[in-house]
Scaffold this active site. Sequence first.
Site, PDB file in Angstrom:
ATOM      1  N   MET A 226      -7.974  12.986  -0.239  1.00 32.88           N
ATOM      2  CA  MET A 226      -7.838  12.036  -1.171  1.00 32.88           C
ATOM      3  C   MET A 226      -8.823  11.135  -1.175  1.00 32.88           C
ATOM      4  SD  MET A 226      -3.994  11.056   0.100  1.00 32.88           S
ATOM      5  CE  MET A 226      -3.708   9.534  -0.968  1.00 32.88           C
ATOM      6  N   HIS A 227      -9.083   9.981  -2.079  1.00 33.37           N
ATOM      7  CA  HIS A 227      -9.868   8.820  -2.074  1.00 33.37           C
ATOM      8  C   HIS A 227     -11.196   9.241  -2.545  1.00 33.37           C
ATOM      9  CE1 HIS A 227      -6.964   7.348   0.638  1.00 33.37           C
ATOM     10  NE2 HIS A 227      -7.275   8.015   1.670  1.00 33.37           N
TER      11      HIS A 227
ATOM     12  N   ASP B 122      -3.289  15.651  -0.149  1.00 35.76           N
ATOM     13  CA  ASP B 122      -3.275  16.638   0.950  1.00 35.76           C
ATOM     14  C   ASP B 122      -2.012  16.657   1.846  1.00 35.76           C
ATOM     15  OD1 ASP B 122      -4.614  14.566   2.171  1.00 35.76           O
ATOM     16  OD2 ASP B 122      -6.094  15.729   2.929  1.00 35.76           O
TER      17      ASP B 122
END
Length: 498
Positions: free
Chosen positions: A79-80, A236
């Site tokens: 992520m991110h 995830d």
Amino acid sequence: MYLGIDLGTSGVKLLLLDASHNVLATADAAVPQHRPQPTWSEQHPADWLSATESAVAQLRAQAPAAWAQVRGIGLSGHMHGAVVLGGEGQVLRPAILWNDGRASAECAQLEAAVPASRQITGNLAMPGFTAPKLLWLRTHEPEVFAGIQQVLLPKDWLRLQLTGTAVSDMSDASGTLWLDVGRRDWSDTMLQACSLTRAQMPALAEGSAASGVLLDEVARRWGLPPGVVVAAGAGDNAASAVGVGARQAGQGFVSLGTSGVVFRVTDAFAPATDRAVHAFAHALPGRWHHMSVMLSAASAFGWVTRLTGQASEAHLSAAVGALSAARQAQAPLFLPYLSGERTPHNNAAATGVFMGLRAEHDATDLAYAVMEGVGFGLLDGLNAMRAARTAPSADAGTAALALVGGGARSDAWAQMLASGLGCVLHRPMGAHAAAALGAARLAAMACGGNDGNDGNEAHWCQPLPADATFTPKAAQQALLAERYARFVALYPALQSQF
């Protein structure tokens, strides 16, 4: 037949799932990570695609008949990350990853600009999130920022290459700080604070919904039929939850991946930011989740393995498992903040520390300290969730959780975690591939309606059978409790030195 693609920080993992829930084959390929400056962490998106192509070739060779029957693909990813694209869809610079710490100042800037940001997004502004990275680009790379036509998360850039569509799912989008997590929609307020608009964002879809179909040229290259559906997928950890069957409020898991996570499903959006607990949308409609995150977990054990020149992580883990209790009690303590930390400290400047080193300590002692320190970091996160009333109270601490991630392969580490967290831990079969399995399950749901139960969430989100169960041991609990009391005193004592 359904394909799960999990884009991890260290590599891409593919998993082939049949209609009877059987995992037929897996394959993986490594992805390099770059740290051009202290606290920075970047990857080249082209490496994600080449690793995926490599893993596809492996999987196709392993199970050619099953491969030819793939009708749905699901995506999971770290992520991110910030992937910024220009007007021709070109990548303007390397992707800035989740464990990058350069944007600390921008976090304060963003929260000052939007005082209600925590209520909107369900999260503190942290350097690892996507929005502060864009503010950093606006200040430090204005030419790049001026050319941005689209911002995508890592797995969503991969989707764009496979389908030609720019789409993100709710769980992954929750980690940007641009999503109104309760409403499951982009927040114009948060976007405006970063000088961005909805036009620069991907479309949004629930994780179990279709997001497009595989491009004909990709299908031909991969040896697949036309019209293969690609599900929206998940970040995830939400994908791992689907993989282990955590879909109802109260269910959850502990993850020993590159990062460390304690995850719990909720049936409502409930921000709990006081101790840096995350509140994100789940990959399944109408569900959310709380999560504590530490930035170095299994990656820390890989680091100490390399640092001490050991033959393999498995070899070193076995040595830790044979360590006597007396030797464990004399091991150094380890603060596992090799990439800074999130829950509960939210400090990108925090560093790793060995405390109490002596001449008699060897590689096994250091490895034990790393395993224990990661376990204590996870306990910090679980305690933060308990304090925020987002996890079972200490009295209910023996509630079972699943244990997933690459580090879950270590029996010694799993047992240490069970005793340290005070929880029974069930390690599902195939726990190291839970995110890829969850992605494949989301693909099956996205193909629903064509053959019976495909679209049935309860059918596809079944708990996995456990290949081992780890129960807290009283003697080990007592030892760890004494050492944890010393561990929690270290961070405030050293904070001013980071």
